[in-house]
Design an enzyme around this catalytic site. Structure first.
Site, PDB file in Angstrom:
ATOM      1  N   CYS A 201      62.370   8.255  18.551  1.00 22.11           N
ATOM      2  CA  CYS A 201      61.929   7.559  17.326  1.00 22.11           C
ATOM      3  C   CYS A 201      61.971   8.557  16.168  1.00 22.11           C
ATOM      4  O   CYS A 201      62.340   8.221  15.034  1.00 22.11           O
ATOM      5  CB  CYS A 201      60.502   7.050  17.480  1.00 22.11           C
ATOM      6  SG  CYS A 201      60.172   6.064  18.941  1.00 22.11           S
ATOM      7  N   HIS A 205      63.110   8.648  12.153  1.00 24.63           N
ATOM      8  CA  HIS A 205      62.000   8.419  11.229  1.00 24.63           C
ATOM      9  C   HIS A 205      61.187   9.664  10.871  1.00 24.63           C
ATOM     10  O   HIS A 205      60.257   9.572  10.077  1.00 24.63           O
ATOM     11  CB  HIS A 205      61.103   7.310  11.785  1.00 24.63           C
ATOM     12  CG  HIS A 205      61.867   6.029  11.996  1.00 24.63           C
ATOM     13  ND1 HIS A 205      62.354   5.276  10.943  1.00 24.63           N
ATOM     14  CD2 HIS A 205      62.274   5.396  13.120  1.00 24.63           C
ATOM     15  CE1 HIS A 205      63.002   4.219  11.422  1.00 24.63           C
ATOM     16  NE2 HIS A 205      62.984   4.276  12.731  1.00 24.63           N
ATOM     17  N   ARG A 244      60.624  -4.849  16.807  1.00 19.91           N
ATOM     18  CA  ARG A 244      61.123  -3.596  16.220  1.00 19.91           C
ATOM     19  C   ARG A 244      61.301  -2.525  17.292  1.00 19.91           C
ATOM     20  O   ARG A 244      62.319  -1.845  17.355  1.00 19.91           O
ATOM     21  CB  ARG A 244      60.156  -3.140  15.123  1.00 19.91           C
ATOM     22  CG  ARG A 244      60.533  -1.883  14.377  1.00 19.91           C
ATOM     23  CD  ARG A 244      61.803  -1.996  13.578  1.00 19.91           C
ATOM     24  NE  ARG A 244      63.013  -1.869  14.405  1.00 19.91           N
ATOM     25  CZ  ARG A 244      64.252  -1.902  13.930  1.00 19.91           C
ATOM     26  NH1 ARG A 244      64.476  -2.092  12.644  1.00 19.91           N
ATOM     27  NH2 ARG A 244      65.285  -1.761  14.729  1.00 19.91           N
ATOM     28  N   CYS A 248      64.953  -1.129  18.545  1.00 19.86           N
ATOM     29  CA  CYS A 248      65.215   0.312  18.359  1.00 19.86           C
ATOM     30  C   CYS A 248      65.763   0.892  19.662  1.00 19.86           C
ATOM     31  O   CYS A 248      66.722   1.655  19.657  1.00 19.86           O
ATOM     32  CB  CYS A 248      63.948   1.068  17.976  1.00 19.86           C
ATOM     33  SG  CYS A 248      63.611   1.064  16.209  1.00 19.86           S
TER      34      CYS A 248
END
Lengths: 287, 102
Positions: A201, A205, A244, A248
């Site tokens: 992740c 991000h 989400r 992802c």
């Protein structure tokens, strides 16, 4: 050394080896420090984007790009999530077959409480997300659970987020080894690379917010869950937090877990905690 | 005569080599089972890759069509993918901290 001594020595060595290799608890509670994590997490993003105010981060990619920000302001005149918000409000107030409502399952009748979720349930020893709490409410009242990735769940959470808009995230990690372990496991999930593309992740991000992946501008992890659920033009519809997370995973060629599996609940807990103090902005809209 | 003999021997050798290289149904089944086992281990580590499943599906399709060479090759590729996902999950147990914001 006689045989007896040898046996005793071997037994002692075996016992020591057992002690040395005995599986330690998955997380050592004394090393988990959510307060320090939150401070470091925020500092990283504030230093990386010194022109942004803390509350700007909840606007995701729109805070990273001036043109996108302008587009977003125009979009907010007629927000694409409005239909979902209206549906959610209607669903939320409509009684179940037994006469009770969602409001009966939550503090303050479910109004203005989004900022308190996920919460840690000390009885169960697990993280409870808002999506999970909503489905448990349905089931407790004799209604079937909704899909975690479909429109109904998005509509309900959109309405609940809307009633909390502007309220700062207020996630608590109690001093309970199980809560600390859930938090730490969420952090581990966030930073763990997975899928054939070998992305975590954090790859998108933390390392790359503001950068483009194809046509998309990546959102910063700070404040990323404050805007959930979101309308995405790419999806041509609303998406829950569960949607989400699972998309992802599949985008990086990893097989998604089942929505609301422990890993997803824990990573939402971690991400929400480190965004404490930033306002709820959901429902959001994204390109 | 000598040329004909040599050609015949070469042809026989080539035939032998080809049949030695060609994969049969048993080879495919063994390769597929190994890939499935590795993918199952990846599942227990909560880290399967979508490409492992799709490559296994390709292997099965070739096998259904009787092309065991391609089926075996795909199954072996799927096993390699599954093993890579196992390696990733195992090494990330420690390596995730390299990315952590502190």
């Amino acid at each position: 050394m006689n045989l007896r001594a040898r046996i005793q020595f071997a037994a002692a060595a075996f016992a020591l080896a057992l002690l040395a290799f005995a599986a330690p608890p998955a997380v050592s509670a004394d090393k988990v420090d959510p307060v320090a994590d939150e401070k470091a997490f925020k500092k990283f993003f504030y230093d990386k984007f010194p022109k942004l105010k803390p509350e700007d981060f909840v606007n995701g990619p729109y805070s990273m790009d001036a043109d996108l920000y302008k587009q977003w302001q125009d979009k907010e005149q007629f927000p694409p999530y409005e239909f979902s918000l209206e549906l959610g409000k209607e669903m939320f107030s409509k009684p179940f077959k037994n006469g009770k409502t969602y409001g009966d399952c939550f503090p303050n009748k479910g109004i203005g409480i989004r900022q308190d979720y996920p919460t840690f349930d000390e009885k169960e020893g697990k993280v409870i997300t808002l999506e999970l709490a909503l489905n448990r409410c349905r089931e407790a009242n004799g209604e079937p659970a909704f899909s975690y990735v479909r429109d109904e769940m998005a509509a309900l959470t959109a309405y609940m987020a809307f009633t909390s808009r502007g309220k700062p995230f207020n996630i608590k990690v109690p001093n309970d080894p199980r809560a600390l372990a859930a938090y730490e496991n969420g952090k581990e999930y966030f930073y763990t690379r997975r899928g054939q593309l070998n992305f975590s992740c954090a790859t998108c991000h933390v390392q790359s917010p503001g950068e483009r992946v194809r046509t998309e501008v990546l959102a910063p992890a700070l404040g990323i869950v404050n805007a959930m659920p979101i309308y995405r033009s790419e999806w041509n519809g609303m998406g829950t937090t569960s949607r989400r997370f699972t998309t992802c995973n599949s985008q990086i060629r990893g097989v998604p877990l089942t929505p609301q599996d422990d890993e997803y609940r824990n990573v939402e807990y971690y991400l929400s905690y480190v965004s404490n103090g930033l306002p709820i902005s959901g429902p959001g809209a994204r390109p | 005569m000598r040329i004909t003999t040599l050609t015949s021997i070469a042809a026989l050798l080539l035939l032998g080599a080809t049949s030695a290289l060609a994969a049969g149904e048993d080879d495919y089944k063994a390769a597929y089972a190994a890939a499935e086992a590795a993918n199952k281990q990846a599942a227990s580590l909560r880290n399967q890759w979508t490409t492992t499943a799709s490559t296994l599906a390709v292997a099965k399709k070739f096998a259904d069509g009787g092309d065991f060479d391609k089926a075996t090759a795909s199954a072996k590729e799927a096993e390699a993918l599954a093993k890579a996902s196992i390696f990733q999950a195992t090494s990330e147990k420690e390596r995730w901290r390299d990315l952590e914001i502190r």
